[in-house]
Scaffold this active site. Structure first.
Site, PDB file in Angstrom:
ATOM      1  N   ALA A 157       0.767  -1.163  -0.147  1.00 55.13           N
ATOM      2  CA  ALA A 157      -0.533   0.788   0.072  1.00 55.13           C
ATOM      3  C   ALA A 157       1.135   1.166  -0.202  1.00 55.13           C
ATOM      4  O   ALA A 157       0.668   2.198  -0.967  1.00 55.13           O
ATOM      5  CB  ALA A 157      -1.121   0.185   1.692  1.00 55.13           C
ATOM      6  N   TYR A 181      -4.366   6.059  -1.830  1.00 56.33           N
ATOM      7  CA  TYR A 181      -5.095   7.523  -0.493  1.00 56.33           C
ATOM      8  C   TYR A 181      -4.429   8.442  -1.260  1.00 56.33           C
ATOM      9  O   TYR A 181      -3.488   8.546  -1.797  1.00 56.33           O
ATOM     10  CB  TYR A 181      -5.051   6.618   0.608  1.00 56.33           C
ATOM     11  CG  TYR A 181      -5.770   7.556   1.694  1.00 56.33           C
ATOM     12  CD1 TYR A 181      -6.515   7.932   1.797  1.00 56.33           C
ATOM     13  CD2 TYR A 181      -4.695   8.249   2.431  1.00 56.33           C
ATOM     14  CE1 TYR A 181      -7.910   9.068   2.436  1.00 56.33           C
ATOM     15  CE2 TYR A 181      -5.477   9.374   3.480  1.00 56.33           C
ATOM     16  CZ  TYR A 181      -6.619   9.208   3.334  1.00 56.33           C
ATOM     17  OH  TYR A 181      -7.010  10.317   4.008  1.00 56.33           O
ATOM     18  N   ASN A 183      -2.413  10.836   0.345  1.00 56.34           N
ATOM     19  CA  ASN A 183      -1.145  10.972   0.709  1.00 56.34           C
ATOM     20  C   ASN A 183       0.180  10.035   0.420  1.00 56.34           C
ATOM     21  O   ASN A 183       1.298  10.084   0.476  1.00 56.34           O
ATOM     22  CB  ASN A 183      -0.926  10.638   2.282  1.00 56.34           C
ATOM     23  CG  ASN A 183      -1.337   9.735   2.985  1.00 56.34           C
ATOM     24  OD1 ASN A 183      -1.500   8.683   2.590  1.00 56.34           O
ATOM     25  ND2 ASN A 183      -1.433   9.675   4.337  1.00 56.34           N
ATOM     26  N   LYS A 184      -0.805   9.290  -0.638  1.00 60.07           N
ATOM     27  CA  LYS A 184      -0.061   8.018  -1.087  1.00 60.07           C
ATOM     28  C   LYS A 184       1.351   8.284  -2.495  1.00 60.07           C
ATOM     29  O   LYS A 184       0.794   9.618  -2.862  1.00 60.07           O
ATOM     30  CB  LYS A 184      -0.232   6.878  -1.789  1.00 60.07           C
ATOM     31  CG  LYS A 184      -0.877   5.813  -1.320  1.00 60.07           C
ATOM     32  CD  LYS A 184      -0.127   5.503   0.649  1.00 60.07           C
ATOM     33  CE  LYS A 184      -0.952   4.836   1.774  1.00 60.07           C
ATOM     34  NZ  LYS A 184      -1.923   5.421   2.384  1.00 60.07           N
ATOM     35  N   VAL A 185       2.223   7.703  -2.900  1.00 64.83           N
ATOM     36  CA  VAL A 185       3.236   8.038  -3.658  1.00 64.83           C
ATOM     37  C   VAL A 185       2.354   9.030  -5.003  1.00 64.83           C
ATOM     38  O   VAL A 185       2.968   9.847  -5.909  1.00 64.83           O
ATOM     39  CB  VAL A 185       4.217   7.350  -4.347  1.00 64.83           C
ATOM     40  CG1 VAL A 185       5.202   7.527  -5.285  1.00 64.83           C
ATOM     41  CG2 VAL A 185       5.239   6.998  -3.414  1.00 64.83           C
TER      42      VAL A 185
END
Length: 370
Positions: A157, A181, A183-185
């Site tokens: 994730a 989501y 805030n992910k890469v």
């Protein structure tokens, strides 16, 4: 006054707007549309897998992977004690039992020696988490799982683009699961992806993702399925993000280098450690301070916030939560209290990192004096 530096923020540009508006204008705004296919193909290609399956979020992706393998009551899944709660919850949703392994103090990922000690005749899956962007030791885990016929599912994730011995995560086991989501890469707002080289697994997961509808007879269902689909709008955002993923990862490498220059590591203060067999995605910048307990860490984070710098604590251990409570595991328990995350996102400048480092060093000096 200095501006506030958040822990994370997405990088959304003109290309993302262009593709999302195109999806809106096409009228295909739900789970059918060209961007679903394009996003799945781009992500599979990037991970080096034959198949990728877009889902509604990372948690549903983990659950879908487990039900595709047929897990249920009486089965056991070994997961790390230090992870986001979705890892354990996805196991519990199937009726199976999460079994908690301790972690490696450097990678923060599950310790293979701990995993081996927990294997029983009921163990069906080992589910490593590539925590904060650093890959788990997949060869060591495969050596435990393969001779026993145990499946391995990567909870990737937080690790888009991370590499283990030159191979990208998501293609190192039967299945990888990613989150998108905010805030992910790579982000699609909400969303997730399963990656696999197993055609039968892919076909089964794809069927279950869409209510297990019969391919021969529309609106007929001979088993219980799930609505775990991604929308074409989200996929359009994902396609644009995948065009930039190499720049995102390069930027995170640079930010991590700035942090290493700004905050000196010592015997008691550590930033992210990276094994020589790994390339981390540096989803989060990790700061660990020996001597921190939860109260001291919270006070430290409060002082950072007063100075306009956001931060967040490490995840709580699963063994500390009422629904999974058990005797604390020593490494995971220690890290969960001594670690925090500092801001890391594309758009963070060298000047920002130098400011963060200056405040951190000042506050750490105050801690040392006490």
């Amino acid at each position: 006054m200095d501006s506030y530096i958040p822990i994370s923020q997405p990088s959304i540009g003109a290309r993302e707007r262009e593709l999302v508006l195109d999806a809106v204008d096409s009228g295909w705004v739900s789970s059918i549309g060209k961007y679903i296919d394009e996003f799945e193909a781009a992500f599979a290609r990037y991970c080096g897998t034959e198949f990728a399956l877009a889902v509604s979020n990372g948690t549903t992706g983990l659950h879908l992977a487990l039900v595709t393998l047929g897990l249920g009551p009486g089965d056991e899944v070994i997961i790390p004690d230090l992870t986001f709660v979705a890892t354990a919850n996805a196991v519990a949703y199937t009726g199976a039992s999460p079994v908690l392994a301790d972690i490696d103090p450097d990678t923060l990922c599950m310790d293979p020696a701990s995993v081996e000690s927990l294997v029983t005749e009921r163990t069906r899956v080992i589910m490593p988490v590539h925590l904060y962007g650093h890959p788990a030791d997949m060869d060591a885990l495969a050596a435990i799982a393969k001779p026993r016929g145990i499946a391995v599912i990567e909870d990737a994730a937080e690790a888009h683009g991370a590499e283990y011995k030159g191979r990208r995560v998501g293609g190192l086991s039967q299945c990888g699961v990613f989150s998108f989501y905010g805030n992910k890469v790579v982000t699609t707002g909400e969303g997730g992806m399963l990656t696999t080289n197993d055609r039968a697994f892919y076909q089964r997961a794809k069927r279950l993702r869409d209510h297990a509808m019969s391919p021969e007879r529309r609106y007929f269902h001979d088993e219980r399925g799930y609505n775990y689909r991604m929308t074409n709008l989200q996929a359009a955002l994902g396609v644009a993000q995948m065009e930039r993923i190499d720049d995102f990862l390069k930027g995170r490498d640079e930010i991590m280098a700035w942090y290493r220059s700004a905050i000196p590591s010592s015997e008691t203060v550590r930033l992210n450690r990276v094994k020589n067999w790994a390339a981390s995605a540096f989803w989060m910048v990790c700061l660990e301070v020996d001597g921190f307990n939860e109260a001291r860490r919270e006070a430290f984070m409060g002082k950072l916030k007063q100075r306009g710098i956001d931060s967040r604590p490490y995840f709580c251990t699963m063994s500390s939560m009422p629904m999974y409570q058990q005797k604390p595991l020593p490494v995971a328990a220690r890290k969960a209290q001594s670690g925090l995350n500092l801001p890391c996102f594309v758009g963070l400048s060298k000047k920002d990192v130098e400011r963060i480092g200056g405040v951190v060093n000042e506050l750490l000096a105050d801690v040392d004096q006490r």
